[in-house]
Scaffold this motif. Sequence first.
Motif, PDB file in Angstrom:
ATOM      1  N   GLU A 107       0.834  -1.212   0.000  1.00 18.88           N
ATOM      2  CA  GLU A 107       0.000   0.000   0.000  1.00 18.88           C
ATOM      3  C   GLU A 107       0.866   1.259   0.000  1.00 18.88           C
ATOM      4  O   GLU A 107       0.595   2.211  -0.729  1.00 18.88           O
ATOM      5  CB  GLU A 107      -0.919   0.015   1.223  1.00 18.88           C
ATOM      6  N   THR A 109     -11.098  -3.208  -0.225  1.00 24.02           N
ATOM      7  CA  THR A 109     -10.959  -2.047   0.655  1.00 24.02           C
ATOM      8  C   THR A 109      -9.896  -1.092   0.123  1.00 24.02           C
ATOM      9  O   THR A 109     -10.084   0.129   0.112  1.00 24.02           O
ATOM     10  CB  THR A 109     -10.613  -2.501   2.090  1.00 24.02           C
ATOM     11  N   ASP A 137     -11.325   0.550  -3.050  1.00 28.67           N
ATOM     12  CA  ASP A 137     -12.330   1.564  -2.689  1.00 28.67           C
ATOM     13  C   ASP A 137     -11.670   2.826  -2.149  1.00 28.67           C
ATOM     14  O   ASP A 137     -12.096   3.939  -2.462  1.00 28.67           O
ATOM     15  CB  ASP A 137     -13.313   1.009  -1.654  1.00 28.67           C
ATOM     16  N   SER A 138     -10.627   2.646  -1.336  1.00 22.81           N
ATOM     17  CA  SER A 138      -9.914   3.788  -0.770  1.00 22.81           C
ATOM     18  C   SER A 138      -9.287   4.630  -1.881  1.00 22.81           C
ATOM     19  O   SER A 138      -9.362   5.864  -1.856  1.00 22.81           O
ATOM     20  CB  SER A 138      -8.844   3.292   0.202  1.00 22.81           C
ATOM     21  N   ARG A 171     -11.892   6.612  -4.000  1.00 21.67           N
ATOM     22  CA  ARG A 171     -12.438   7.841  -3.378  1.00 21.67           C
ATOM     23  C   ARG A 171     -11.663   9.075  -3.787  1.00 21.67           C
ATOM     24  O   ARG A 171     -12.191  10.193  -3.763  1.00 21.67           O
ATOM     25  CB  ARG A 171     -12.436   7.697  -1.847  1.00 21.67           C
ATOM     26  N   ASP A 172     -10.398   8.892  -4.180  1.00 19.89           N
ATOM     27  CA  ASP A 172      -9.566  10.020  -4.585  1.00 19.89           C
ATOM     28  C   ASP A 172      -9.654  10.343  -6.070  1.00 19.89           C
ATOM     29  O   ASP A 172      -9.112  11.332  -6.523  1.00 19.89           O
ATOM     30  CB  ASP A 172      -8.107   9.763  -4.212  1.00 19.89           C
TER      31      ASP A 172
END
Length: 96
Positions: A33, A84, A87-88, A91-92
């Motif tokens: 990540e 997850t 999706d994170s 969002r950006d």
Amino acid sequence: MTSEIVNDNQVTSRTAGQEGPDAYGQAALLLVESLIHALIAASVISLQEAVEVVDIAADVKEDIAESLGDSPATLSQSLTLLQTISDSLRRDLPHS
């Protein structure tokens, strides 16, 4: 009873019934990540490309889960973690 856990770095054992998350998996996930975010920040890859990489990883996981001997619960947990992350990142993304 122990089961052997093998990755590219080290072989270790886990006692049957051992509770808690896998420390190697947690460290690997955090590292990946962080690397994704660093690549985006350095403009090496775009945010959209990062989302696509994570989505492809989820597709590959589904394809190889059976050959790896993953239980349905393990597959579900892996896919949830990847979703997850996706999706994170999404969002950006700019909304059109």
